[in-house]
Design a protein around this motif. Sequence first.
Motif, PDB file in Angstrom:
ATOM      1  N   PHE A  22       0.822  -1.204   0.000  1.00 13.57           N
ATOM      2  CA  PHE A  22       0.000   0.000   0.000  1.00 13.57           C
ATOM      3  C   PHE A  22       0.861   1.260   0.000  1.00 13.57           C
ATOM      4  O   PHE A  22       0.526   2.260  -0.640  1.00 13.57           O
ATOM      5  CB  PHE A  22      -0.933   0.003   1.214  1.00 13.57           C
ATOM      6  CG  PHE A  22      -2.083  -0.972   1.124  1.00 13.57           C
ATOM      7  CD1 PHE A  22      -2.308  -1.724  -0.016  1.00 13.57           C
ATOM      8  CD2 PHE A  22      -2.944  -1.141   2.198  1.00 13.57           C
ATOM      9  CE1 PHE A  22      -3.366  -2.613  -0.100  1.00 13.57           C
ATOM     10  CE2 PHE A  22      -4.012  -2.029   2.134  1.00 13.57           C
ATOM     11  CZ  PHE A  22      -4.213  -2.771   0.985  1.00 13.57           C
ATOM     12  N   ASP A  23       1.975   1.212   0.719  1.00 14.05           N
ATOM     13  CA  ASP A  23       2.887   2.346   0.760  1.00 14.05           C
ATOM     14  C   ASP A  23       3.446   2.631  -0.634  1.00 14.05           C
ATOM     15  O   ASP A  23       3.503   3.785  -1.082  1.00 14.05           O
ATOM     16  CB  ASP A  23       4.015   2.059   1.741  1.00 14.05           C
ATOM     17  CG  ASP A  23       4.965   3.222   1.904  1.00 14.05           C
ATOM     18  OD1 ASP A  23       4.499   4.316   2.261  1.00 14.05           O
ATOM     19  OD2 ASP A  23       6.176   3.037   1.670  1.00 14.05           O
ATOM     20  N   MET A  63      -8.472  -2.684  11.721  1.00 13.16           N
ATOM     21  CA  MET A  63      -7.675  -3.003  10.542  1.00 13.16           C
ATOM     22  C   MET A  63      -7.635  -1.817   9.585  1.00 13.16           C
ATOM     23  O   MET A  63      -6.596  -1.526   8.987  1.00 13.16           O
ATOM     24  CB  MET A  63      -8.219  -4.242   9.826  1.00 13.16           C
ATOM     25  CG  MET A  63      -7.392  -4.642   8.611  1.00 13.16           C
ATOM     26  SD  MET A  63      -7.923  -6.195   7.851  1.00 13.16           S
ATOM     27  CE  MET A  63      -7.183  -7.366   8.993  1.00 13.16           C
ATOM     28  N   TYR A  64      -8.766  -1.128   9.445  1.00 16.30           N
ATOM     29  CA  TYR A  64      -8.775   0.078   8.610  1.00 16.30           C
ATOM     30  C   TYR A  64      -7.747   1.084   9.118  1.00 16.30           C
ATOM     31  O   TYR A  64      -6.975   1.662   8.335  1.00 16.30           O
ATOM     32  CB  TYR A  64     -10.168   0.701   8.599  1.00 16.30           C
ATOM     33  CG  TYR A  64     -10.197   2.061   7.926  1.00 16.30           C
ATOM     34  CD1 TYR A  64     -10.152   2.169   6.545  1.00 16.30           C
ATOM     35  CD2 TYR A  64     -10.246   3.234   8.686  1.00 16.30           C
ATOM     36  CE1 TYR A  64     -10.138   3.414   5.922  1.00 16.30           C
ATOM     37  CE2 TYR A  64     -10.235   4.478   8.072  1.00 16.30           C
ATOM     38  CZ  TYR A  64     -10.184   4.562   6.693  1.00 16.30           C
ATOM     39  OH  TYR A  64     -10.162   5.798   6.093  1.00 16.30           O
ATOM     40  N   ARG A  65      -7.730   1.291  10.412  1.00 18.84           N
ATOM     41  CA  ARG A  65      -6.823   2.295  10.983  1.00 18.84           C
ATOM     42  C   ARG A  65      -5.356   1.889  10.852  1.00 18.84           C
ATOM     43  O   ARG A  65      -4.492   2.764  10.732  1.00 18.84           O
ATOM     44  CB  ARG A  65      -7.190   2.540  12.452  1.00 18.84           C
ATOM     45  CG  ARG A  65      -8.509   3.277  12.601  1.00 18.84           C
ATOM     46  CD  ARG A  65      -8.971   3.368  14.042  1.00 18.84           C
ATOM     47  NE  ARG A  65     -10.206   4.146  14.139  1.00 18.84           N
ATOM     48  CZ  ARG A  65     -10.979   4.196  15.211  1.00 18.84           C
ATOM     49  NH1 ARG A  65     -10.631   3.503  16.301  1.00 18.84           N
ATOM     50  NH2 ARG A  65     -12.083   4.924  15.208  1.00 18.84           N
ATOM     51  N   ARG A  66      -5.082   0.601  10.864  1.00 20.23           N
ATOM     52  CA  ARG A  66      -3.702   0.144  10.765  1.00 20.23           C
ATOM     53  C   ARG A  66      -3.197   0.085   9.327  1.00 20.23           C
ATOM     54  O   ARG A  66      -2.037   0.440   9.068  1.00 20.23           O
ATOM     55  CB  ARG A  66      -3.569  -1.244  11.401  1.00 20.23           C
ATOM     56  CG  ARG A  66      -3.629  -1.237  12.925  1.00 20.23           C
ATOM     57  CD  ARG A  66      -3.342  -2.609  13.499  1.00 20.23           C
ATOM     58  NE  ARG A  66      -4.427  -3.549  13.260  1.00 20.23           N
ATOM     59  CZ  ARG A  66      -4.328  -4.629  12.477  1.00 20.23           C
ATOM     60  NH1 ARG A  66      -3.191  -4.894  11.860  1.00 20.23           N
ATOM     61  NH2 ARG A  66      -5.360  -5.439  12.327  1.00 20.23           N
ATOM     62  N   LEU A  67      -4.064  -0.336   8.387  1.00 18.79           N
ATOM     63  CA  LEU A  67      -3.584  -0.650   7.042  1.00 18.79           C
ATOM     64  C   LEU A  67      -4.082   0.282   5.938  1.00 18.79           C
ATOM     65  O   LEU A  67      -3.471   0.316   4.870  1.00 18.79           O
ATOM     66  CB  LEU A  67      -3.979  -2.092   6.677  1.00 18.79           C
ATOM     67  CG  LEU A  67      -3.305  -3.198   7.466  1.00 18.79           C
ATOM     68  CD1 LEU A  67      -3.771  -4.566   6.979  1.00 18.79           C
ATOM     69  CD2 LEU A  67      -1.793  -3.104   7.348  1.00 18.79           C
ATOM     70  N   VAL A  68      -5.147   0.994   6.170  1.00 14.02           N
ATOM     71  CA  VAL A  68      -5.716   1.806   5.094  1.00 14.02           C
ATOM     72  C   VAL A  68      -5.705   3.294   5.422  1.00 14.02           C
ATOM     73  O   VAL A  68      -5.274   4.118   4.603  1.00 14.02           O
ATOM     74  CB  VAL A  68      -7.164   1.353   4.766  1.00 14.02           C
ATOM     75  CG1 VAL A  68      -7.745   2.182   3.629  1.00 14.02           C
ATOM     76  CG2 VAL A  68      -7.186  -0.131   4.405  1.00 14.02           C
TER      77      VAL A  68
END
Length: 205
Positions: A22-23, A63-68
């Motif tokens: 994602f990065d 999970m949204y807050r960690r990965l997106v």
Amino acid sequence: FMGFEGALIAMYQEPDEVYALFDYISEHYLEVMRNQIKYAKPEIYTIMDDDAAKAAPFFSVDMYRRLVKPFHKRHADLALENGIILDRHDCGHCECFIEDWWEMGIRSWNPAQISNDLVGIKKKYNSKLVMNGCWDNTGYLGSPKVDPDDLRAALKTYVDTFAPGGGFVYSAAVMGKMSDPLLHEKSGIIRDFYYEYARDYYKTH
């Protein structure tokens, strides 16, 4: 690149690798965005990436807050730094993410589907969050076969529910084949109702 289900499994099993991907993708699109700002000079920027189905989100808020969210925030920050209004496109039952959008500076949401508590969200944010949608286009009211009188009555309820206080975009529609004459008839009713009632709502209420 591994299919939808595989990607969700990877987010759970290999979050560090997914974050790295994602990065990488985000940095590419940030460069695209910088050029869009430079040459197209947009006034509104929409963050896409649907993260919910009709009944529930695809993943947890955590999970949204960690990965997106970290990547959504990068794009949001770039927009805000350039005086651009932030919109969020998110279908399905996604209301659990609204607080995170708000924190990032997002002030508009489309298509605001009926699987969410739209009345409660409207009451909470009023005109501070523009709600573009709020129309049921999945059932009877969104069918070309809807009775014209039922459609007009529903349109009045729709506008009277979500227009007060501002922060509302009239987005009623019927769904079907463009070749269906009933679709054009009902689309005409929706268009005419906008001009007859919704367009000047704030002048008369």
